[in-house]
Design a protein around this motif. Structure first.
Motif, PDB file in Angstrom:
ATOM      1  N   THR A  15      15.769  14.497  61.728  1.00 16.30           N
ATOM      2  CA  THR A  15      17.104  14.945  62.121  1.00 16.30           C
ATOM      3  C   THR A  15      17.477  16.236  61.405  1.00 16.30           C
ATOM      4  O   THR A  15      18.443  16.882  61.722  1.00 16.30           O
ATOM      5  N   LYS A  16      16.669  16.582  60.409  1.00 15.21           N
ATOM      6  CA  LYS A  16      16.991  17.773  59.641  1.00 15.21           C
ATOM      7  C   LYS A  16      16.473  19.021  60.321  1.00 15.21           C
ATOM      8  O   LYS A  16      15.462  18.990  60.997  1.00 15.21           O
ATOM      9  N   HIS A  17      17.168  20.121  60.091  1.00 17.62           N
ATOM     10  CA  HIS A  17      16.665  21.413  60.541  1.00 17.62           C
ATOM     11  C   HIS A  17      15.401  21.756  59.751  1.00 17.62           C
ATOM     12  O   HIS A  17      15.296  21.398  58.585  1.00 17.62           O
ATOM     13  N   PRO A  18      14.479  22.459  60.368  1.00 22.06           N
ATOM     14  CA  PRO A  18      13.323  22.919  59.605  1.00 22.06           C
ATOM     15  C   PRO A  18      13.765  23.771  58.411  1.00 22.06           C
ATOM     16  O   PRO A  18      14.761  24.489  58.499  1.00 22.06           O
ATOM     17  N   VAL A  19      13.018  23.669  57.330  1.00 21.13           N
ATOM     18  CA  VAL A  19      13.416  24.376  56.110  1.00 21.13           C
ATOM     19  C   VAL A  19      12.749  25.758  56.013  1.00 21.13           C
ATOM     20  O   VAL A  19      11.706  26.002  56.610  1.00 21.13           O
ATOM     21  N   VAL A  20      13.391  26.622  55.241  1.00 16.30           N
ATOM     22  CA  VAL A  20      12.807  27.918  54.879  1.00 16.30           C
ATOM     23  C   VAL A  20      12.382  27.792  53.416  1.00 16.30           C
ATOM     24  O   VAL A  20      13.184  27.407  52.565  1.00 16.30           O
ATOM     25  N   VAL A  21      11.120  28.074  53.147  1.00 14.30           N
ATOM     26  CA  VAL A  21      10.598  27.906  51.790  1.00 14.30           C
ATOM     27  C   VAL A  21      10.522  29.261  51.090  1.00 14.30           C
ATOM     28  O   VAL A  21       9.968  30.220  51.632  1.00 14.30           O
TER      29      VAL A  21
END
Ligand SMILES: [Zn+2]
Length: 230
Positions: A15-21
């Motif tokens: 359910t989370k947005h994809p992350v930026v690392v």
């Protein structure tokens, strides 16, 4: 009609947005990058996670470079898994430790090429000579941080990427006599002032590595982060 009947087959989707690392060796630099990324690309807010990695890509070549990037890619994936999220994109920071020039162009291109092979999308933030050079473009933000901090006239309006030792300039030339000295841990607050006090769009001078980073952040927001639709 059949109340209470359990619904089967509803496998949990992320359910989370994809992350930026954001990856890099120094936590002050990572914190500074996070603030800048959120400013240039507001859809990254709340989606940035960090990994600590000593990076060391610009001097690496051949198999050595490939294997270092593979290791980084594994760390990036593992970090996103901890968030139970996919990876939207990656920003990898390293200081070049030398002034801007032809060597910077070559190193940046070489690493970015390898990054796109291993990660699909990724941005290499190769600060010239180091990230402190970016702060020297914003005299107003330095004064907002400590009122006595002032960049000497001869340093204003220059290409700060060509300055060999920007950290030393901040620590010795910007700090007034007897005044509070610049420390590395001040960088995130200076960057916060650059962003919050409206300095970001009006740098006093140039720095190609900052321009490149800003452009990457903008492209990332447009093309890699997307609208959240699969
Ligand atoms: Zn991107």
């Amino acid at each position: 009609m059949s109340r209470g009947k359990g619904r089967k087959g509803t496998a949990k989707r992320p359910t989370k947005h994809p992350v930026v690392v954001v990856a890099g060796e120094d936590r002050n630099d990572r914190a500074s990058l996070r603030i800048l990324l959120e400013a240039v690309c507001p859809q990254m807010r709340g989606r940035i996670v960090e990994i600590s990695d000593d990076v060391r890509l610009h001097k690496a070549t051949g198999e050595n470079l490939t294997s270092r990037i593979r290791t980084l890619a594994r760390k990036v994936k593992a970090r996103a898994q901890r968030e139970k999220a996919d990876v939207a994109c990656v920003f990898i920071h390293e200081d070049f430790d030398r002034p801007d020039g032809a060597a910077w162009t070559a190193a940046h291109a070489k690493v970015e090429q390898e990054l796109s092979k291993s990660l699909g999308t990724g941005h290499y933030v190769l600060a010239a000579a180091e990230m402190e050079a970016w702060l020297l473009l914003f005299p107003g933000a330095l004064a907002d941080t400590v009122t006595t901090w002032q960049i000497p006239e001869r340093r204003v309006g220059r290409d700060t990427g060509r300055m060999a030792d920007p950290k030393r300039i901040l620590m010795t030339e910007v700090t007034g006599k007897g005044g509070r000295k610049y420390r590395e841990s001040d960088a995130p607050e200076v960057v916060r002032n650059i962003v919050d006090n409206g300095h970001l769009s009006a740098p006093q001078g140039t720095n190609r590595s900052l321009d490149r980073f800003n452009e990457d952040a903008r492209v990332c927001g447009e093309k890699h982060i997307g609208s959240g639709k699969g």
